[in-house]
Design a protein around this motif. Structure first.
Motif, PDB file in Angstrom:
ATOM      1  N   LEU A 132       0.828  -1.209   0.000  1.00  0.00           N
ATOM      2  CA  LEU A 132       0.000   0.000   0.000  1.00  0.00           C
ATOM      3  C   LEU A 132       0.863   1.261   0.000  1.00  0.00           C
ATOM      4  O   LEU A 132       0.501   2.269  -0.621  1.00  0.00           O
ATOM      5  N   PHE A 133       2.018   1.210   0.648  1.00  0.00           N
ATOM      6  CA  PHE A 133       2.950   2.342   0.606  1.00  0.00           C
ATOM      7  C   PHE A 133       3.432   2.582  -0.819  1.00  0.00           C
ATOM      8  O   PHE A 133       3.481   3.727  -1.284  1.00  0.00           O
ATOM      9  N   VAL A 134       3.773   1.508  -1.529  1.00  0.00           N
ATOM     10  CA  VAL A 134       4.227   1.644  -2.926  1.00  0.00           C
ATOM     11  C   VAL A 134       3.109   2.214  -3.793  1.00  0.00           C
ATOM     12  O   VAL A 134       3.355   3.077  -4.650  1.00  0.00           O
ATOM     13  N   VAL A 135       1.873   1.761  -3.583  1.00  0.00           N
ATOM     14  CA  VAL A 135       0.739   2.299  -4.348  1.00  0.00           C
ATOM     15  C   VAL A 135       0.643   3.807  -4.124  1.00  0.00           C
ATOM     16  O   VAL A 135       0.531   4.586  -5.080  1.00  0.00           O
ATOM     17  N   LEU A 136       0.680   4.232  -2.857  1.00  0.00           N
ATOM     18  CA  LEU A 136       0.580   5.663  -2.566  1.00  0.00           C
ATOM     19  C   LEU A 136       1.797   6.437  -3.080  1.00  0.00           C
ATOM     20  O   LEU A 136       1.666   7.581  -3.516  1.00  0.00           O
ATOM     21  N   LEU A 137       2.964   5.822  -3.047  1.00  0.00           N
ATOM     22  CA  LEU A 137       4.170   6.465  -3.572  1.00  0.00           C
ATOM     23  C   LEU A 137       4.054   6.700  -5.077  1.00  0.00           C
ATOM     24  O   LEU A 137       4.359   7.791  -5.576  1.00  0.00           O
ATOM     25  N   VAL A 138       3.569   5.698  -5.796  1.00  0.00           N
ATOM     26  CA  VAL A 138       3.382   5.839  -7.249  1.00  0.00           C
ATOM     27  C   VAL A 138       2.332   6.908  -7.548  1.00  0.00           C
ATOM     28  O   VAL A 138       2.527   7.751  -8.427  1.00  0.00           O
ATOM     29  N   VAL A 139       1.247   6.884  -6.787  1.00  0.00           N
ATOM     30  CA  VAL A 139       0.194   7.886  -6.988  1.00  0.00           C
ATOM     31  C   VAL A 139       0.739   9.287  -6.710  1.00  0.00           C
ATOM     32  O   VAL A 139       0.428  10.239  -7.436  1.00  0.00           O
ATOM     33  N   SER A 140       1.557   9.427  -5.686  1.00  0.00           N
ATOM     34  CA  SER A 140       2.077  10.756  -5.347  1.00  0.00           C
ATOM     35  C   SER A 140       3.017  11.299  -6.416  1.00  0.00           C
ATOM     36  O   SER A 140       3.125  12.514  -6.582  1.00  0.00           O
ATOM     37  N   HIS A 141       3.685  10.412  -7.150  1.00  0.00           N
ATOM     38  CA  HIS A 141       4.590  10.874  -8.202  1.00  0.00           C
ATOM     39  C   HIS A 141       3.884  11.078  -9.545  1.00  0.00           C
ATOM     40  O   HIS A 141       4.378  11.826 -10.386  1.00  0.00           O
ATOM     41  N   THR A 142       2.766  10.398  -9.735  1.00  0.00           N
ATOM     42  CA  THR A 142       2.092  10.496 -11.034  1.00  0.00           C
ATOM     43  C   THR A 142       0.835  11.348 -11.008  1.00  0.00           C
ATOM     44  O   THR A 142       0.449  11.894 -12.032  1.00  0.00           O
ATOM     45  N   GLY A 143       0.186  11.449  -9.875  1.00  0.00           N
ATOM     46  CA  GLY A 143      -1.062  12.212  -9.783  1.00  0.00           C
ATOM     47  C   GLY A 143      -0.841  13.516  -9.048  1.00  0.00           C
ATOM     48  O   GLY A 143       0.158  13.721  -8.362  1.00  0.00           O
ATOM     49  N   GLY A 144      -1.790  14.380  -9.170  1.00  0.00           N
ATOM     50  CA  GLY A 144      -1.714  15.661  -8.464  1.00  0.00           C
ATOM     51  C   GLY A 144      -2.274  15.541  -7.062  1.00  0.00           C
ATOM     52  O   GLY A 144      -2.688  14.479  -6.611  1.00  0.00           O
ATOM     53  N   GLU A 145      -2.285  16.683  -6.375  1.00  0.00           N
ATOM     54  CA  GLU A 145      -2.789  16.746  -5.003  1.00  0.00           C
ATOM     55  C   GLU A 145      -4.235  16.256  -4.914  1.00  0.00           C
ATOM     56  O   GLU A 145      -4.621  15.621  -3.945  1.00  0.00           O
ATOM     57  N   ALA A 146      -5.023  16.547  -5.968  1.00  0.00           N
ATOM     58  CA  ALA A 146      -6.430  16.153  -5.953  1.00  0.00           C
ATOM     59  C   ALA A 146      -6.611  14.642  -6.062  1.00  0.00           C
ATOM     60  O   ALA A 146      -7.677  14.121  -5.755  1.00  0.00           O
ATOM     61  N   VAL A 147      -5.574  13.919  -6.481  1.00  0.00           N
ATOM     62  CA  VAL A 147      -5.647  12.458  -6.586  1.00  0.00           C
ATOM     63  C   VAL A 147      -5.031  11.799  -5.349  1.00  0.00           C
ATOM     64  O   VAL A 147      -5.544  10.801  -4.847  1.00  0.00           O
ATOM     65  N   VAL A 148      -3.946  12.357  -4.859  1.00  0.00           N
ATOM     66  CA  VAL A 148      -3.195  11.743  -3.760  1.00  0.00           C
ATOM     67  C   VAL A 148      -4.004  11.716  -2.465  1.00  0.00           C
ATOM     68  O   VAL A 148      -4.083  10.680  -1.798  1.00  0.00           O
ATOM     69  N   ARG A 149      -4.597  12.825  -2.102  1.00  0.00           N
ATOM     70  CA  ARG A 149      -5.346  12.874  -0.833  1.00  0.00           C
ATOM     71  C   ARG A 149      -6.520  11.892  -0.802  1.00  0.00           C
ATOM     72  O   ARG A 149      -6.677  11.151   0.172  1.00  0.00           O
ATOM     73  N   PRO A 150      -7.353  11.836  -1.836  1.00  0.00           N
ATOM     74  CA  PRO A 150      -8.431  10.836  -1.806  1.00  0.00           C
ATOM     75  C   PRO A 150      -7.914   9.395  -1.796  1.00  0.00           C
ATOM     76  O   PRO A 150      -8.504   8.527  -1.165  1.00  0.00           O
ATOM     77  N   ALA A 151      -6.786   9.153  -2.487  1.00  0.00           N
ATOM     78  CA  ALA A 151      -6.217   7.804  -2.474  1.00  0.00           C
ATOM     79  C   ALA A 151      -5.768   7.441  -1.062  1.00  0.00           C
ATOM     80  O   ALA A 151      -6.051   6.339  -0.564  1.00  0.00           O
ATOM     81  N   ALA A 152      -5.070   8.356  -0.406  1.00  0.00           N
ATOM     82  CA  ALA A 152      -4.600   8.101   0.963  1.00  0.00           C
ATOM     83  C   ALA A 152      -5.775   7.954   1.927  1.00  0.00           C
ATOM     84  O   ALA A 152      -5.778   7.059   2.784  1.00  0.00           O
ATOM     85  N   PHE A 153      -6.781   8.805   1.768  1.00  0.00           N
ATOM     86  CA  PHE A 153      -7.969   8.722   2.624  1.00  0.00           C
ATOM     87  C   PHE A 153      -8.667   7.374   2.442  1.00  0.00           C
ATOM     88  O   PHE A 153      -9.070   6.735   3.419  1.00  0.00           O
ATOM     89  N   SER A 154      -8.818   6.932   1.208  1.00  0.00           N
ATOM     90  CA  SER A 154      -9.517   5.664   0.977  1.00  0.00           C
ATOM     91  C   SER A 154      -8.720   4.484   1.526  1.00  0.00           C
ATOM     92  O   SER A 154      -9.305   3.537   2.048  1.00  0.00           O
ATOM     93  N   VAL A 155      -7.394   4.535   1.429  1.00  0.00           N
ATOM     94  CA  VAL A 155      -6.573   3.470   2.016  1.00  0.00           C
ATOM     95  C   VAL A 155      -6.806   3.407   3.523  1.00  0.00           C
ATOM     96  O   VAL A 155      -7.027   2.326   4.084  1.00  0.00           O
ATOM     97  N   MET A 156      -6.776   4.552   4.185  1.00  0.00           N
ATOM     98  CA  MET A 156      -6.978   4.570   5.642  1.00  0.00           C
ATOM     99  C   MET A 156      -8.396   4.136   6.015  1.00  0.00           C
ATOM    100  O   MET A 156      -8.578   3.311   6.920  1.00  0.00           O
TER     101      MET A 156
END
Length: 185
Positions: A132-156
């Motif tokens: 899950l850390f790798v998923v969020l790391l990839v999202v943080s490098h490829t997506g913008g702020e509007a993608v990263v926060r919802p991804a992290a929120f949904s993981v939690m």
């Protein structure tokens, strides 16, 4: 009247009591078994370690997580539009897969080797966190702020929903953390 009732209740007590225990054996060997002496009953919870109970836990956790996924998708869409929706989806899908596979693996390992349950749990937990850390790391490098926060929120949110439901259902189904060989005899 009173002694007949006592005799029937004693017969009923014996018929619903667990298999012969130390108290029964003592009275049987000693020949002293007055009807007024009540041996403490040995109560054991019913053994509920069937595959059906385990699949109930997995299905129940998946059902609650599905509701949590839908809620995360809806909240992300309302707050951040389509970017939020895609971020929540990107966070939700791998989280549900990782938690389901990890839970299934733990049941499988516990059934095969109870002694390996704890080391396996630590390994599964660590591997799940890393994936899950790798998923969020990839999202943080490829997506913008509007993608990263919802991804992290949904993981939690999904991790909390799955883990809480899983713990509740394991307890309700009385699935032991480990089985000792010969414990049923």
């Amino acid at each position: 009247g009173g002694s007949g009732r006592t005799s029937r209740s004693a017969d009923l007590d014996r018929s619903i009591r667990a298999p012969k225990d130390a108290c029964d054996s003592f009275h049987e060997r000693s020949g002293y078994a007055p009807e007024h002496v009540k041996c403490p009953q040995r109560e054991r919870p019913p053994t509920m370690t069937t595959a059906t109970s385990k699949s109930k836990v997995l299905r129940g956790s998946a059902a609650v997580s599905a509701v949590a996924v839908l809620a995360a998708l809806a909240v992300a869409f309302v707050l951040a539009g389509t970017d939020g929706l895609s971020g929540a989806a990107i966070g939700s899908i791998p989280t549900v897969v990782v938690l389901a596979v990890g839970s299934w693996a733990m049941f499988w390992i516990a059934a095969k080797s109870p002694a390996m349950s704890l080391p396996a749990a630590v390994g599964v937990f660590t591997l799940s966190g890393m994936v899950l850390f790798v998923v969020l790391l990839v999202v943080s490098h490829t997506g913008g702020e509007a993608v990263v926060r919802p991804a992290a929120f949904s993981v939690m949110a999904l991790t909390i929903a799955w883990t809480t439901t899983f713990a509740f259902l394991v307890r309700r189904e009385r699935i032991p953390l480990f089985d000792l060989p010969g414990a049923d005899s």
